[in-house]
Design a protein around this motif. Structure first.
Motif, PDB file in Angstrom:
ATOM      1  N   GLY A  50       0.799  -1.211   0.000  1.00 20.19           N
ATOM      2  CA  GLY A  50       0.000   0.000   0.000  1.00 20.19           C
ATOM      3  C   GLY A  50       0.830   1.257   0.000  1.00 20.19           C
ATOM      4  N   LYS A  51       2.136   1.166   0.311  1.00 21.12           N
ATOM      5  CA  LYS A  51       3.025   2.325   0.301  1.00 21.12           C
ATOM      6  C   LYS A  51       3.757   2.353  -1.038  1.00 21.12           C
ATOM      7  CE  LYS A  51       6.681   4.639   2.902  1.00 21.12           C
ATOM      8  NZ  LYS A  51       7.605   4.543   4.064  1.00 21.12           N
ATOM      9  N   ARG A  52       3.362   3.286  -1.918  1.00 18.05           N
ATOM     10  CA  ARG A  52       3.981   3.370  -3.230  1.00 18.05           C
ATOM     11  C   ARG A  52       5.309   4.121  -3.164  1.00 18.05           C
ATOM     12  NH1 ARG A  52       0.258   1.971  -7.211  1.00 18.05           N
ATOM     13  NH2 ARG A  52       2.183   1.457  -8.343  1.00 18.05           N
ATOM     14  N   ARG A  53       6.104   3.980  -4.209  1.00 21.81           N
ATOM     15  CA  ARG A  53       7.463   4.511  -4.217  1.00 21.81           C
ATOM     16  C   ARG A  53       7.546   5.864  -4.925  1.00 21.81           C
ATOM     17  NH1 ARG A  53      11.287  -0.549  -5.898  1.00 21.81           N
ATOM     18  NH2 ARG A  53      12.863   1.008  -5.322  1.00 21.81           N
ATOM     19  N   ASP A  54       8.345   6.767  -4.359  1.00 19.88           N
ATOM     20  CA  ASP A  54       8.639   8.032  -5.029  1.00 19.88           C
ATOM     21  C   ASP A  54       9.768   7.861  -6.030  1.00 19.88           C
ATOM     22  OD1 ASP A  54       6.720   9.430  -3.516  1.00 19.88           O
ATOM     23  OD2 ASP A  54       8.160   9.677  -1.875  1.00 19.88           O
ATOM     24  N   THR A  55      10.683   6.935  -5.746  1.00 18.77           N
ATOM     25  CA  THR A  55      11.796   6.650  -6.641  1.00 18.77           C
ATOM     26  C   THR A  55      11.924   5.141  -6.810  1.00 18.77           C
ATOM     27  OG1 THR A  55      13.428   6.564  -4.840  1.00 18.77           O
ATOM     28  CG2 THR A  55      13.082   8.702  -5.918  1.00 18.77           C
TER      29      THR A  55
END
Length: 348
Positions: A121-126
């Motif tokens: 559920g925690k998507r990535r910025d990089t």
């Protein structure tokens, strides 16, 4: 990507993406040859693969509840584990690997499973690439980002003829990105990727655990050792592109691929070329023992222009030539005799 996640995205992807055929060449019937079987309990969920120059294989495993178990593994020709390399800091979701012409190992930490596909559920910025230079014992990190800053799930990494990384996304379709700026190292802010174009696989009908959607999801990539060919795979098939000028991204987004079916693989996410470039190697991302398989590639035979035919050679019949000369001498002689006879009659 875990198997449980695929079924959860079927309704989303089928409902939101038009499944358009890519116009590849007709697929050929293929038979897999099992080269060896990975049985070491440390090597699970293999999602990247490359052959080693002296024999054996490199594999890496993807998302794992225990980060220390995500490693780069060196296997012998019989798939036995010989050594492994850990990440200096926690890797998020390694999904593919490649070895470039200089022998540098590239690991694509580019997976980003959303809640709809079984992720945290925690998507990535990089996203990140990890490299291991020849002779080095420590992986280096290189952080990248997509141009619009939005997260994407990707599982395919290819290195082009100029040494540029090319990443192809898995959902919702095949977006092809390339790093056109120098590769940063140990950077906090991701270097921006360039969107080059798209590639959408065809619905081939090849048997795979996920049916229709399994033919649509791109799960791995590879470039042949000579750089003249590149491949993307789905859970069902391998798509091979000709790369005449080293520009892998251009070949994928504008070329017409040949299709090699990869039927019945449990969860095929890795693809590589054999050292001679004439066959594919694959392995499935699964919890238990997994087999490294070989598929021969059926390529058209290059057309060769016919050599120009030599001009016809005149054949001289020397007997006929002699007869002609003899006849000529006879005519001359008879003419001389006739002339002498005429002069004799005038005198008489």
């Amino acid at each position: 990507m875990r198997a449980a996640g695929v079924g959860m995205v079927v309704a989303l992807v089928v409902g939101s993406v038009g499944f358009v055929g890519a116009g590849p060449a007709a697929a050929q019937t293929t038979t897999a040859q099992e080269l060896c079987r990975i049985t070491d309990p440390a090597v699970v969920e293999a999602s990247g693969l490359a052959p080693l120059p002296g024999g054996g294989y490199l594999v890496e495993n993807d998302s794992n509840p225990e980060p220390r178990k995500m490693r780069l593994f060196y296997l012998g020709p019989d798939c036995s584990l010989t050594r492994s390399v850990g990440y200096p800091t926690t890797a998020r979701d390694p999904e593919d690997l490649a070895v470039d012409r200089d022998g540098t190992v590239w690991i694509a930490d580019i997976g980003d499973n959303s809640p709809l596909s079984g992720g945290s559920g925690k998507r990535r910025d990089t996203i990140a690439l990890w490299t291991l230079a020849p002779g080095s014992k420590t992986l280096k990190i290189h952080r990248l980002r997509y141009p619009d800053g939005a997260p994407r799930d990707a599982e395919a990494l290819l290195i082009d003829g100029q040494g540029r990384p090319v990443i192809v996304t898995k959902d919702p379709g095949g977006e092809v990105y390339r790093l056109d700026t120098p590769l940063p190292t140990d950077n906090a802010e991701g270097a921006p990727l360039t969107l080059v174009g798209h590639f959408t696989p065809s619905h081939s009908g090849t048997d795979n655990p996920w049916g229709f959607i399994g033919s649509a999801l791109i799960t791995g990539g590879a470039v042949s050792p000579d750089g003249r060919h590149a491949a993307l795979r789905t859970y069902a098939d391998a798509y091979e592109f000709d790369v005449p000028d080293g520009d892998v991204a251009k070949a994928i987004t504008t070329g017409t691929p040949r299709v090699t079916p990869l039927p019945g693989e449990p969860q095929g996410e890795a693809i590589a070329y054999t050292p001679d470039g004439n066959a594919f190697l694959t392995v499935s991302d699964q919890g238990g023992p997994a087999s490294i398989l070989r598929y021969d590639i059926d390529r058209p035979v290059p057309k060769t222009s016919a050599a120009p035919s030599a001009p016809p050679v005149a054949v001289v019949d020397h007997r006929a030539k002699g007869a002609l000369l003899a006849g000529a001498f006879t005519v001359v002689a008879l003419g001389l005799v006739a002339a002498v006879a005429r002069r004799a009659r005038r005198r008489g």
